[in-house]
Design an enzyme around this catalytic site. Structure first.
Site, PDB file in Angstrom:
ATOM      1  N   TYR A  71       0.836  -1.212   0.000  1.00 54.62           N
ATOM      2  CA  TYR A  71       0.000   0.000   0.000  1.00 54.62           C
ATOM      3  C   TYR A  71       0.860   1.247   0.000  1.00 54.62           C
ATOM      4  O   TYR A  71       0.508   2.267  -0.597  1.00 54.62           O
ATOM      5  CB  TYR A  71      -0.930  -0.003   1.225  1.00 54.62           C
ATOM      6  CG  TYR A  71      -1.953   1.104   1.160  1.00 54.62           C
ATOM      7  CD1 TYR A  71      -3.084   0.953   0.347  1.00 54.62           C
ATOM      8  CD2 TYR A  71      -1.788   2.287   1.860  1.00 54.62           C
ATOM      9  CE1 TYR A  71      -4.014   1.966   0.246  1.00 54.62           C
ATOM     10  CE2 TYR A  71      -2.727   3.310   1.769  1.00 54.62           C
ATOM     11  CZ  TYR A  71      -3.836   3.146   0.958  1.00 54.62           C
ATOM     12  OH  TYR A  71      -4.752   4.142   0.852  1.00 54.62           O
ATOM     13  N   PHE A 123      -9.026  18.963 -26.198  1.00 54.25           N
ATOM     14  CA  PHE A 123      -9.391  17.552 -26.120  1.00 54.25           C
ATOM     15  C   PHE A 123     -10.543  17.446 -25.117  1.00 54.25           C
ATOM     16  O   PHE A 123     -10.574  18.174 -24.123  1.00 54.25           O
ATOM     17  CB  PHE A 123      -8.222  16.645 -25.732  1.00 54.25           C
ATOM     18  CG  PHE A 123      -8.653  15.204 -25.740  1.00 54.25           C
ATOM     19  CD1 PHE A 123      -8.899  14.573 -26.945  1.00 54.25           C
ATOM     20  CD2 PHE A 123      -8.910  14.525 -24.575  1.00 54.25           C
ATOM     21  CE1 PHE A 123      -9.381  13.268 -26.984  1.00 54.25           C
ATOM     22  CE2 PHE A 123      -9.392  13.208 -24.598  1.00 54.25           C
ATOM     23  CZ  PHE A 123      -9.621  12.583 -25.806  1.00 54.25           C
ATOM     24  N   THR A 124     -11.455  16.505 -25.365  1.00 55.48           N
ATOM     25  CA  THR A 124     -12.707  16.429 -24.597  1.00 55.48           C
ATOM     26  C   THR A 124     -12.512  16.443 -23.077  1.00 55.48           C
ATOM     27  O   THR A 124     -13.015  17.331 -22.393  1.00 55.48           O
ATOM     28  CB  THR A 124     -13.498  15.158 -24.993  1.00 55.48           C
ATOM     29  OG1 THR A 124     -12.609  14.037 -24.911  1.00 55.48           O
ATOM     30  CG2 THR A 124     -14.041  15.254 -26.409  1.00 55.48           C
ATOM     31  N   ASP A 214       0.402  18.205 -22.634  1.00 50.07           N
ATOM     32  CA  ASP A 214      -0.372  16.972 -22.666  1.00 50.07           C
ATOM     33  C   ASP A 214       0.512  16.018 -23.452  1.00 50.07           C
ATOM     34  O   ASP A 214       0.572  16.072 -24.682  1.00 50.07           O
ATOM     35  CB  ASP A 214      -1.726  17.171 -23.354  1.00 50.07           C
ATOM     36  CG  ASP A 214      -2.526  15.864 -23.403  1.00 50.07           C
ATOM     37  OD1 ASP A 214      -1.901  14.782 -23.274  1.00 50.07           O
ATOM     38  OD2 ASP A 214      -3.756  15.918 -23.594  1.00 50.07           O
ATOM     39  N   LYS A 257      -1.522   5.353 -24.056  1.00 52.41           N
ATOM     40  CA  LYS A 257      -1.108   5.490 -25.463  1.00 52.41           C
ATOM     41  C   LYS A 257       0.395   5.208 -25.566  1.00 52.41           C
ATOM     42  O   LYS A 257       0.798   4.071 -25.648  1.00 52.41           O
ATOM     43  CB  LYS A 257      -1.448   6.895 -25.989  1.00 52.41           C
ATOM     44  CG  LYS A 257      -2.936   7.128 -26.269  1.00 52.41           C
ATOM     45  CD  LYS A 257      -3.731   7.427 -25.041  1.00 52.41           C
ATOM     46  CE  LYS A 257      -5.084   8.012 -25.331  1.00 52.41           C
ATOM     47  NZ  LYS A 257      -5.862   8.200 -24.092  1.00 52.41           N
ATOM     48  N   ARG A 381     -15.987  11.426 -35.358  1.00 53.29           N
ATOM     49  CA  ARG A 381     -15.490  12.653 -34.726  1.00 53.29           C
ATOM     50  C   ARG A 381     -16.011  13.819 -35.555  1.00 53.29           C
ATOM     51  O   ARG A 381     -15.337  14.386 -36.388  1.00 53.29           O
ATOM     52  CB  ARG A 381     -13.949  12.676 -34.694  1.00 53.29           C
ATOM     53  CG  ARG A 381     -13.330  11.686 -33.729  1.00 53.29           C
ATOM     54  CD  ARG A 381     -13.222  12.179 -32.286  1.00 53.29           C
ATOM     55  NE  ARG A 381     -14.344  11.866 -31.439  1.00 53.29           N
ATOM     56  CZ  ARG A 381     -14.249  11.675 -30.117  1.00 53.29           C
ATOM     57  NH1 ARG A 381     -13.080  11.715 -29.510  1.00 53.29           N
ATOM     58  NH2 ARG A 381     -15.311  11.454 -29.393  1.00 53.29           N
ATOM     59  N   PHE A 448     -22.359  11.161 -27.999  1.00 53.48           N
ATOM     60  CA  PHE A 448     -21.791  10.205 -28.955  1.00 53.48           C
ATOM     61  C   PHE A 448     -21.642   8.796 -28.380  1.00 53.48           C
ATOM     62  O   PHE A 448     -21.704   7.813 -29.106  1.00 53.48           O
ATOM     63  CB  PHE A 448     -20.445  10.699 -29.503  1.00 53.48           C
ATOM     64  CG  PHE A 448     -19.417  11.035 -28.448  1.00 53.48           C
ATOM     65  CD1 PHE A 448     -19.375  12.296 -27.867  1.00 53.48           C
ATOM     66  CD2 PHE A 448     -18.485  10.096 -28.048  1.00 53.48           C
ATOM     67  CE1 PHE A 448     -18.427  12.603 -26.901  1.00 53.48           C
ATOM     68  CE2 PHE A 448     -17.525  10.396 -27.083  1.00 53.48           C
ATOM     69  CZ  PHE A 448     -17.507  11.655 -26.508  1.00 53.48           C
TER      70      PHE A 448
HETATM   71  N1  F0G Z   1      -5.313  13.792 -23.825  1.00 53.89           N
HETATM   72  C1  F0G Z   1      -5.403  13.299 -25.065  1.00 53.89           C
HETATM   73  C2  F0G Z   1      -4.754  14.022 -26.195  1.00 53.89           C
HETATM   74  C3  F0G Z   1      -6.124  12.112 -25.291  1.00 53.89           C
HETATM   75  O1  F0G Z   1      -6.209  11.632 -26.533  1.00 53.89           O
HETATM   76  C4  F0G Z   1      -6.732  11.461 -24.197  1.00 53.89           C
HETATM   77  C5  F0G Z   1      -7.527  10.237 -24.402  1.00 53.89           C
HETATM   78  C6  F0G Z   1      -6.599  12.017 -22.921  1.00 53.89           C
HETATM   79  C7  F0G Z   1      -5.875  13.190 -22.774  1.00 53.89           C
HETATM   80  C8  F0G Z   1      -7.248  11.412 -21.706  1.00 53.89           C
HETATM   81  O2  F0G Z   1      -6.559  10.299 -21.297  1.00 53.89           O
HETATM   82  O3  F0G Z   1      -8.230   8.452 -21.592  1.00 53.89           O
HETATM   83  O4  F0G Z   1      -6.179   8.161 -20.167  1.00 53.89           O
HETATM   84  O5  F0G Z   1      -8.028   9.602 -19.393  1.00 53.89           O
HETATM   85  N2  F0G Z   1      -7.893   9.838 -25.552  1.00 53.89           N
HETATM   86  C9  F0G Z   1      -8.612   8.617 -25.898  1.00 53.89           C
HETATM   87  C10 F0G Z   1      -8.904   8.579 -27.377  1.00 53.89           C
HETATM   88  C11 F0G Z   1      -9.802   8.354 -25.062  1.00 53.89           C
HETATM   89  O6  F0G Z   1      -9.602   7.640 -27.826  1.00 53.89           O
HETATM   90  O7  F0G Z   1      -8.443   9.442 -28.125  1.00 53.89           O
HETATM   91  P1  F0G Z   1      -7.308   9.060 -20.574  1.00 53.89           P
END
Ligand code: F0G
Length: 456
Positions: A71, A123-124, A214, A257, A381, A448
């Site tokens: 832990y 980014f979303t 990022d 990634k 997208r 989506f």
């Molecule tokens: N920043 C970028 C540029 C991303 O593409 C993603 C995730 C995140 C942050 C968030 O990271 O998913 O580990 O919390 N992209 C995925 C995609 C979901 O399908 O492009 P995460």
């Protein structure tokens, strides 16, 4: 020209579903024509995302077994911390369960109500955390990034003039940091040049503003610098990466990634005071500073993945495979986002299905048609992902109406890429037969993921 092949061989295989046309049609109907709702066992080649879908190496699988699940003070954490310090060059690291965990911490730590966060395209999840903490996101990417066919070697670059005038307009004290993505996902996996990173950093240092990367696809960005920027052609990827990170104060990372693992992430920084505050916050949301949201074995696998990701042969093959698919489509005259980016090939659905209006959801319809044709799963997208305007209730209508063919790392061979290319080309030849869609069910947020459609 001599041909090259995958710089790995296959030790374990996962059989794929090979459904008939009729079975795919049933699966598509069950999923309401939304590729997010198709069960993975009904998918032949899964190009929905490159996130968490990498194949781990034998060394990573071996590393799982020696994970230290203590832990507190886990050995595996020490390994991960060491890997991040060594490869990325930051002083302080905090583990998180994935990228958005790090985004949450960073946004809470640095943003005050009414702040402005500039970034090279949104980014979303990143923008969602910035907005939840009271900031307004301002896009400072070069204009060319919004034009799918415009060829630019570094289409992810920041427009320095946009950044400069924003600083003058709102004042540096209202800008907690610049969020610089390397590469830019929503622009098509487009890179940022070293020169541009340096200019952004110098301008921000002058104004006392931090630059937070990022770093999600940073190794892919480093490869593009090696390939396209004068003076870097003979550099090792690891040296390019080190230099990239030297033009920043910290980063958020989705390990899913470029760290070659299925789950994990981190927040890293050089500022000791920020680190002390983030150690307080990480225990509230993620877990102890020695595991964040990860198991010991996940941290072992990620440390190993970080070292593997900077292998020059690995990253060269990675980028070349994405390009191998993209080039076949370009040669066949298919409209795609150019140049081909680091993690995906993006079909320009607006052009591909030019007989459909944007309200007939061309990208959604194309992704559905692709699945029906060959069992290949892609991601919309476009207008569906963009949602509705909160004030008017109208659809947001993004300029880019795209279908993303996202290539997982080390998972598929170039034969799979050929199958995908053949299917897209076949669809293009009969594109007039592809009809638009009607949205039968529309969820109020992030529609989506769960929206359902039927053909018009
Ligand atoms: N920043 C970028 C540029 C991303 O593409 C993603 C995730 C995140 C942050 C968030 O990271 O998913 O580990 O919390 N992209 C995925 C995609 C979901 O399908 O492009 P995460």
């Amino acid at each position: 020209k001599r041909r090259t092949a995958e710089p790995y061989k296959i030790k374990a295989v996962e059989p794929l579903a090979m459904l008939s046309y009729e079975e795919r049609k049933d699966a598509l109907e069950r999923a309401g024509y939304n590729t997010f709702l198709i069960d993975s066992h009904d998918v032949y080649i899964d190009l929905l995302t490159d996130s968490g879908t990498s194949a781990m190496s034998d060394r990573q699988w071996g590393a799982l077994m020696v994970g230290d699940e203590a832990y507190a003070g886990s050995k595996s954490w020490k390994k991960l911390e060491q890997a991040v310090r060594e490869v990325y060059g930051y002083k302080y690291v905090l583990p998180t369960h994935q990228g958005r965990g790090a985004e949450n911490l960073l946004s809470q730590l640095k943003i005050k109500q009414g702040d402005v966060v500039p970034g090279n395209m949104y980014f979303t999840t990143t923008r969602a955390h910035q907005e939840l903490n009271g900031a307004r996101f301002v896009d400072i990417i070069i204009d060319e990034a919004h034009d799918p066919s415009y060829e630019h070697p570094f289409k992810g670059n920041v427009d320095i003039k946009k950044l400069e005038s924003l600083i003058h307009e709102v004042g540096s004290e209202r800008i907690p940091y610049v969020c610089l993505a390397v590469t830019v996902n929503m622009a098509g996996g487009q890179p940022v040049s070293m020169q541009n990173m340096k200019e952004v950093y110098e301008l921000c240092q002058y104004h006392g503003i931090d630059v937070m990367l990022d770093a999600t696809r940073c190794v892919e960005n480093a490869y593009f610098i090696k390939e396209r920027e004068a003076g870097y052609e003979n550099h090792k990827i690891k040296d390019i990466l080190k230099e990239m990170f030297s033009y920043s104060d910290g980063c958020t990372m989705s390990g899913k990634k470029d760290c070659l693992v299925n789950i994990g992430g981190f927040l890293a920084m050089n500022d000791e005071e920020l680190y002390a505050r983030s150690r307080e916050l990480v225990v509230v949301y993620e877990g102890m500073p020695s595991y964040g949201g990860m198991a010991g074995r996940d941290m072992e696998a990620m440390a190993q993945g970080i070292y593997e990701s900077i292998d020059d042969h690995y990253i060269q093959h990675r980028i070349q495979q994405v390009r191998y698919l993209g080039q076949q489509l370009i040669d066949a005259g298919i409209p795609v986002v150019q140049p081909i980016g680091g993690h995906a090939v993006y079909l320009d659905a607006r052009q591909f299905l030019s007989h459909l209006s944007q309200e007939e959801f061309p990208a959604q319809a194309l992704a559905a048609a692709l699945y029906l044709d060959s069992g290949v799963r892609a991601m919309e997208r476009g207008i569906v992902s963009a949602g509705r305007n909160k004030d008017t209730g109208e659809h947001n209508k993004p300029k880019l109406e795209l279908v993303r063919l996202t290539i997982p790392r080390r998972v598929y061979t170039n034969n799979h890429m050929d199958v995908v290319a053949d299917s897209v080309i076949a669809l293009y030849e009969k594109r007039r037969n592809i009809s638009g869609l009607r949205m039968d069910y529309e969820p109020p947020t992030l529609r989506f993921f769960n929206a359902r459609f039927s053909p018009l």
